[in-house]
Design an enzyme around this catalytic site. Sequence first.
Site, PDB file in Angstrom:
ATOM      1  N   GLU A   1      -1.408  -1.154  -4.821  1.00  0.00           N
ATOM      2  CA  GLU A   1      -2.308  -0.250  -4.924  1.00  0.00           C
ATOM      3  C   GLU A   1      -2.261   0.588  -6.238  1.00  0.00           C
ATOM      4  O   GLU A   1      -1.449   1.327  -6.682  1.00  0.00           O
ATOM      5  CB  GLU A   1      -3.189   0.143  -3.901  1.00  0.00           C
ATOM      6  CG  GLU A   1      -4.576   1.343  -3.415  1.00  0.00           C
ATOM      7  CD  GLU A   1      -4.918   1.433  -2.779  1.00  0.00           C
ATOM      8  OE1 GLU A   1      -4.855   0.817  -1.549  1.00  0.00           O
ATOM      9  OE2 GLU A   1      -4.668   2.692  -2.586  1.00  0.00           O
ATOM     10  N   ASP A  48      -3.167   0.548   7.352  1.00  0.00           N
ATOM     11  CA  ASP A  48      -2.070  -0.201   6.331  1.00  0.00           C
ATOM     12  C   ASP A  48      -1.443  -1.174   6.060  1.00  0.00           C
ATOM     13  O   ASP A  48      -1.361  -1.197   4.446  1.00  0.00           O
ATOM     14  CB  ASP A  48      -0.794   1.461   6.138  1.00  0.00           C
ATOM     15  CG  ASP A  48      -1.072   3.240   6.020  1.00  0.00           C
ATOM     16  OD1 ASP A  48      -1.099   3.875   5.612  1.00  0.00           O
ATOM     17  OD2 ASP A  48      -1.178   3.117   7.597  1.00  0.00           O
ATOM     18  N   ASP A  89       0.867  -0.873  -0.328  1.00  0.00           N
ATOM     19  CA  ASP A  89       0.221   0.031   0.190  1.00  0.00           C
ATOM     20  C   ASP A  89       0.890   1.318   0.017  1.00  0.00           C
ATOM     21  O   ASP A  89       1.218   1.459   1.206  1.00  0.00           O
ATOM     22  CB  ASP A  89      -0.734  -0.110   1.096  1.00  0.00           C
ATOM     23  CG  ASP A  89      -1.670   1.233   1.475  1.00  0.00           C
ATOM     24  OD1 ASP A  89      -2.346   1.652   0.788  1.00  0.00           O
ATOM     25  OD2 ASP A  89      -2.277   1.767   2.015  1.00  0.00           O
TER      26      ASP A  89
END
EC number: 3.1.21.10
Lengths: 192, 192
Positions: free
Chosen positions: A70, A143, A9
């Site tokens: 991501e 996260d 992420d």
Amino acid sequence: MSLRVLGVDPGLTRCGLGVVDVAGDRRATMVDVGVVGTSADQPLDARLLVVANAIDDWLDRHHPDVVAVERVFAQQNVSTVMGVAQVSGIVIAAAARRGIPVALHTPSEVKAAVTGSGRANKEAVTKLVTKILRLQEAPRPADAADALALAITHAWRAGSGAAVATSGPGTAALTPAQKAWAEAEARARRGR
Amino acid sequence: MSLRVLGVDPGLTRCGLGVVDVAGDRRATMVDVGVVGTSADQPLDARLLVVANAIDDWLDRHHPDVVAVERVFAQQNVSTVMGVAQVSGIVIAAAARRGIPVALHTPSEVKAAVTGSGRANKEAVTKLVTKILRLQEAPRPADAADALALAITHAWRAGSGAAVATSGPGTAALTPAQKAWAEAEARARRGR
């Protein structure tokens, strides 16, 4: 035979990292999870270097089969999107340098894969990641849970042939067996 | 004593690279210039790897004292800004890995430094870069000229103490000599 996925992420203030082994029967097991943080007080190059070194370290220690990152959109929060994109570039290049395939997944794809709804909130994602990985405690901060969710999403979607790969073979074709698997997986998810 | 600057105009389709030596008297000499191009047909990770390898190669061959990178804004063209940011992250981390300071300059700072106007068009920038570096032919494409312009801008602004550094010493303080230098340089620019 299991698939080892490093989920990332990307972020400059907090970059979530999660490694998951996913078996042929979809069972997912956490290998490692963490967050690399840098302070906005530091110069940009020092911050990017800290993250780059951490990515290199995780790739070298865990030897993932694939890296799931991501997908960043320019439409997101303008104040943070540049740092997110800079980190994602570093992550993707680091994987490519090692010949490791990279796949990008959107936040809504991750939410849908893990919770069954593309509009789930962060708390729901964390809760289901904890359940899927059979963890005693929820991974924190969000996260870290997001990185694990990305890794799980990639393995499950790759199995169902739906992954959006930026490289490499293995994610484009959809065999009848994979279709059946995807449908079974979707049913299992609805049953949770 | 001269300052060697690698200017980078980051981009995924075309990434401009230019190395300039700038002497204490502001005289700028081109050392190398080029453009790394990748095709939109290639997967993102392959494209970022091509650019990353080129950056590493240029840093290792030319040993710049500083790397000047165009500052990216999220407000720019949404369809290209993510690739630009990803490349800029890779460039900044590559420099940081080698302990080379990185400075960011906006397009208008570059235009102002080279042409005297922050609103100059690309043609004017190319024309003045050609003149400043005493080149027989204009560097093409515009990304190559922009990279050289960035390098010149950094050296001149660093001399005048106006550089926006993301790291390292040497650009924050403004000595009386540097002030005088900056003023002389501004006069010379008006005279062109």
